[in-house]
Each structure stands twice: as C-alpha cells, then as structure tokens.
Design a protein around this motif. Structure first.
Motif, PDB file in Angstrom:
ATOM      1  N   SER A 126       0.820  -1.210   0.000  1.00 39.71           N
ATOM      2  CA  SER A 126       0.000   0.000   0.000  1.00 39.71           C
ATOM      3  C   SER A 126       0.857   1.266   0.000  1.00 39.71           C
ATOM      4  O   SER A 126       1.953   1.309   0.558  1.00 39.71           O
ATOM      5  N   SER A 132      -6.129   0.478  -1.179  1.00 37.37           N
ATOM      6  CA  SER A 132      -6.899  -0.642  -1.718  1.00 37.37           C
ATOM      7  C   SER A 132      -6.772  -0.719  -3.232  1.00 37.37           C
ATOM      8  O   SER A 132      -6.902  -1.787  -3.816  1.00 37.37           O
ATOM      9  N   TRP A 159       1.039   1.752   5.959  1.00 40.63           N
ATOM     10  CA  TRP A 159       0.323   0.644   6.605  1.00 40.63           C
ATOM     11  C   TRP A 159       1.133  -0.655   6.509  1.00 40.63           C
ATOM     12  O   TRP A 159       0.583  -1.731   6.309  1.00 40.63           O
ATOM     13  N   ALA A 364     -10.504  -0.427  12.057  1.00 41.44           N
ATOM     14  CA  ALA A 364      -9.654  -0.582  10.877  1.00 41.44           C
ATOM     15  C   ALA A 364      -9.954  -1.846  10.086  1.00 41.44           C
ATOM     16  O   ALA A 364      -9.459  -2.011   8.967  1.00 41.44           O
ATOM     17  N   THR A 366     -12.388  -2.968   8.342  1.00 37.59           N
ATOM     18  CA  THR A 366     -13.008  -2.850   7.020  1.00 37.59           C
ATOM     19  C   THR A 366     -12.161  -2.027   6.054  1.00 37.59           C
ATOM     20  O   THR A 366     -12.607  -1.733   4.941  1.00 37.59           O
ATOM     21  N   ILE A 367     -10.940  -1.678   6.468  1.00 33.48           N
ATOM     22  CA  ILE A 367     -10.049  -0.890   5.610  1.00 33.48           C
ATOM     23  C   ILE A 367      -8.813  -1.687   5.226  1.00 33.48           C
ATOM     24  O   ILE A 367      -8.494  -1.843   4.041  1.00 33.48           O
ATOM     25  N   TYR A 368      -8.094  -2.219   6.240  1.00 34.40           N
ATOM     26  CA  TYR A 368      -6.832  -2.884   5.911  1.00 34.40           C
ATOM     27  C   TYR A 368      -7.087  -4.207   5.192  1.00 34.40           C
ATOM     28  O   TYR A 368      -8.144  -4.810   5.303  1.00 34.40           O
ATOM     29  N   SER A 371     -10.215  -2.617   1.346  1.00 37.15           N
ATOM     30  CA  SER A 371     -11.418  -2.039   1.940  1.00 37.15           C
ATOM     31  C   SER A 371     -12.674  -2.773   1.483  1.00 37.15           C
ATOM     32  O   SER A 371     -12.672  -3.500   0.483  1.00 37.15           O
ATOM     33  N   ASP A 372     -13.769  -2.552   2.211  1.00 37.99           N
ATOM     34  CA  ASP A 372     -15.042  -3.171   1.829  1.00 37.99           C
ATOM     35  C   ASP A 372     -15.425  -2.815   0.398  1.00 37.99           C
ATOM     36  O   ASP A 372     -15.954  -3.650  -0.352  1.00 37.99           O
ATOM     37  N   GLN A 373     -15.181  -1.557   0.012  1.00 42.65           N
ATOM     38  CA  GLN A 373     -15.568  -1.117  -1.333  1.00 42.65           C
ATOM     39  C   GLN A 373     -14.830  -1.912  -2.409  1.00 42.65           C
ATOM     40  O   GLN A 373     -15.427  -2.329  -3.417  1.00 42.65           O
ATOM     41  N   GLN A 375     -13.497  -4.941  -2.027  1.00 42.95           N
ATOM     42  CA  GLN A 375     -13.976  -6.329  -2.007  1.00 42.95           C
ATOM     43  C   GLN A 375     -15.280  -6.467  -2.786  1.00 42.95           C
ATOM     44  O   GLN A 375     -15.483  -7.436  -3.526  1.00 42.95           O
TER      45      GLN A 375
END
Length: 389
Positions: A126, A132, A159, A364, A366-368, A371-373, A375
């Motif tokens: 990253s 992401s 990260w 964190a 749903t980010i590391y 991210s959900d978006q 996925q």
C-alpha cells in the motif's frame, strides 16, 4: 469440500496442545507472552519465533502437510492464546509465493530463515495514493549501474505491518518507466537494514493507531537496494495477486477461534450486567453467534480455494462481524463501558478495557487488507460479471 479430522490429525492436535502448554502455560518459559498482541518487547517475540522454528511449527504447509493439519495447528495456537507471530508475513504470504513462483536458488536462500524463525519479513504494497487500489502504486525501481543485477528502489509505502521489526521486505514497485496500472510492476526483495553505500536508505516511521499501539508504519525508500526479483520483471501484478490469495487460507480458521473467545467474553459481560435481558441486545448477540458459525462453515467450504472473489467474500464477512462485536462489547457494559478502568491497555495514560480496545482496533478491519468497497468491486466484476465503473 469434505472436511473432517482423522485419527492422525487428532494425534497431531494433542502433540501441538502439549507443546504450546509446556511453553505458554503456568511456569512455561514464554508464559509472559500468553495473549500478547503488540510486539512491545521485540526480543522476547523474536525468541518465541525461534522457539517455534526449533519445534518445527513454522511452514506446516510447505507444501506437503495436509490442510487439516494446518487448521489443527492454527486452532490450537489460538486456543493457547499464543502471541500474534512476528513471522506471519514471511510464513503465510512470502513462503507459499516462493514455492509457487520462486527459483530453486531463491527457495534455498530465503525459506530456511523463515522456517527457523530467524528472519522477519514485511510487505511493501500500500501507498498513500494506492491503498486498496493497489494497481496505482508509484514506488519505482531502476537497475543498479554496477552490473550487480540489483534494483534501486525509491518511493513510499504505508500501513506496512511489523516493518519496524522486519529484516526483509517484499516491495511491489514500478520497474517500467511510464507504465500504468497493472503493467510494468515487479515484486522485489530487499533487506531493511540499509544505511548502505551511495546513499541507500530506508526510513521507518511507526503510525500510532486509535488504540495507542503502532504495529504498522510508513516506510520511505531512497535508492534502497533490492537484491532479488520474485518472478519475471514486469510480472509483479500476477505474483502479487498470487501472494494475496494466500492471506486468507487456513490461518483464518485460527482467527475464528480468537473471535469465539472474544464473543464469549461479551456474552459473559452481558449476563453480568443484565444486558442480555434487553430483547434488542439479546437478538444482536444471538445473530453474532450465528454469523460466527456461518463464517467458520464458509471458511471450511472454501479452504484451499485461490479464487480472489472467495477471499473477498470472506474478508467482507469477518471484517464487519468483528466491527459489530467491538460495538457490542462496549454496549453491553452500559454506561461504565464509556469510562476508563482497564489495566491491560494504556493510551497516553488512559486505561482502556479489553472491550474498548476491541472497539477501537476493529475500526480498521473494514479498511486494511482491502477495503469493503474494493472487495465488493471484486465480487461484482469477477462473480456477477458486472461492468467496471
């Protein structure tokens, strides 16, 4: 898949449990590390890695051990509340990728250090503008002019988990000037200790998290020397995707043992405070339990599958489940859940309870790791066949 433990697996389970208890149980040489999350004492954690290596517990899936045996080990490791391993990136991500795409010389060079627990790796993926959206990386590398075959890497990663303790890093970098997106990338291997010649430098700046710890960092590369390329030059995107497919394998089942322990603690707290008599909270807790059973069943069903969309579904499920658990952990405490009172965690002298620590850390989730978006995009495009954008 038809998943079941046979007699040999159960014999292996007993041996693993006995080994862990002898070292992490009362009077064990590493009992002080039981339940440890953040590697505050790096030397103790390195000693634990070497102990795992000496016991032959690192690299159970390289590549001959059965999936069931790997699952048994991860489950028992979680049940013993063994410390989060420092060597997880090397063992579970780089090593399987070396076996899949590395040369015989690379496997001989790098795998023994990982297997012994003596070499710690971190992952340079990253970036500030390419988290992401990994294909947007701008860290670049050019061939060294001394004829060594090395590459000089410049850029920034962020990260980067465990980087302040790592000996080596695998870095996704742009090796073809002017290339864009997935093209022109390579996966480079470089040592982290580089106050080297010609100004080569790597700077690691730990990032402080909401819960007060710093388990990942920003990493700045300034003409840092990479001494190897994993796979072909320019084929880094394919290698990187192979590596990420290993991230959510058998180890995910061990993670769920930890989740079950956290849920049990929340259920006990709800019973103690009377929160379980609230029908809304009781329904939420019941759903949390049921969702954990579904999560485990899905992990078993898809074990050994390298399809990115399968990993995307798993990531969506566990990340959101854990966030809900963090919220419930504080909610069932009632008003006291908002106040200081813990002893296990400190943020600037403010004592966090375990519930508060879980709540803050889970923000964190749903980010590391994507991210959900991202996925959902993977699922939409690769499973549902929807158009990009």
């Amino acid at each position: 898949m038809d998943f079941a433990f046979d007699a040999a697996d159960e014999e292996f389970r007993a041996r693993a449990r006995e080994w862990l208890e002898a070292r992490l149980g009362a009077g064990g040489a590493f009992s002080d590390l039981r339940g440890a999350k953040v590697p505050e004492d790096a030397e103790r954690r390195r000693a634990w890695e070497r102990e795992l290596g000496a016991g032959g517990w690192i690299g159970l899936g390289w590549p001959d051990d059965s999936l069931t045996r790997q699952v048994v080990w991860f489950e028992e490791y979680a049940r013993a509340q063994a410390p989060d391993p420092l060597g997880i990136v090397g063992e579970q991500l780089l090593a399987p990728t070396l076996l899949a795409h590395g040369t015989a010389e690379q496997r001989e060079r790098y795998l023994p250090g990982i297997a012994s627990g003596g070499t710690i790796w971190c992952q340079g993926y990253s970036e500030p503008d390419a988290g992401s959206d990994l294909a947007g990386v701008r860290t670049s590398a050019v061939p060294a002019e001394d004829g060594s075959g090395d590459w000089l890497v410049s850029g920034q990663k962020t990260w980067t988990s465990l980087s302040q303790w790592a000996d080596w890093c695998f870095v996704l970098a742009r090796t073809e000037p002017g290339s864009q997106r997935h093209a022109g990338l390579s996966l480079l291997l470089l040592p982290m200790d580089q106050p080297g010649p010609n100004g080569a430098r790597i700077e690691v700046r730990p990032i402080r998290q909401l819960n007060g710890v710093s388990e990942f960092s920003e990493v700045f590369f300034d003409q840092a020397r990479a001494v190897d390329v994993l796979g072909a030059v320019g084929d880094g995107w394919r290698i990187a995707m192979t590596l990420l497919s290993f991230e959510r394998g058998a180890g995910m089942l061990g993670r769920q043992i930890g989740y079950a322990r956290e849920l049990d603690a929340v259920l006990r707290a709800a019973a103690l405070t009377g929160a379980d008599r609230d029908p809304v909270l009781r329904e939420a807790l019941t759903r949390q339990w049921a969702d954990l059973q579904v999560m485990r069943a899905n992990a078993l069903r898809t074990l050994g599958t390298a399809e990115p969309a399968t990993a995307a579904v798993a990531k969506l499920v566990w990340a959101n489940w854990h966030q809900r658990l963090g919220e419930l952990a504080v909610q069932v405490q009632g008003l006291p859940g908002a106040f200081a009172g813990g002893r296990a965690h400190q943020v600037d002298g403010y004592p966090l309870t375990s519930a508060q620590h879980t709540l803050l850390f889970s923000r964190a989730d749903t980010i590391y790791g994507g991210s959900d978006q991202i996925q959902r995009n993977i699922i939409a495009e690769r499973v549902l066949g929807l158009p990009r954008g």
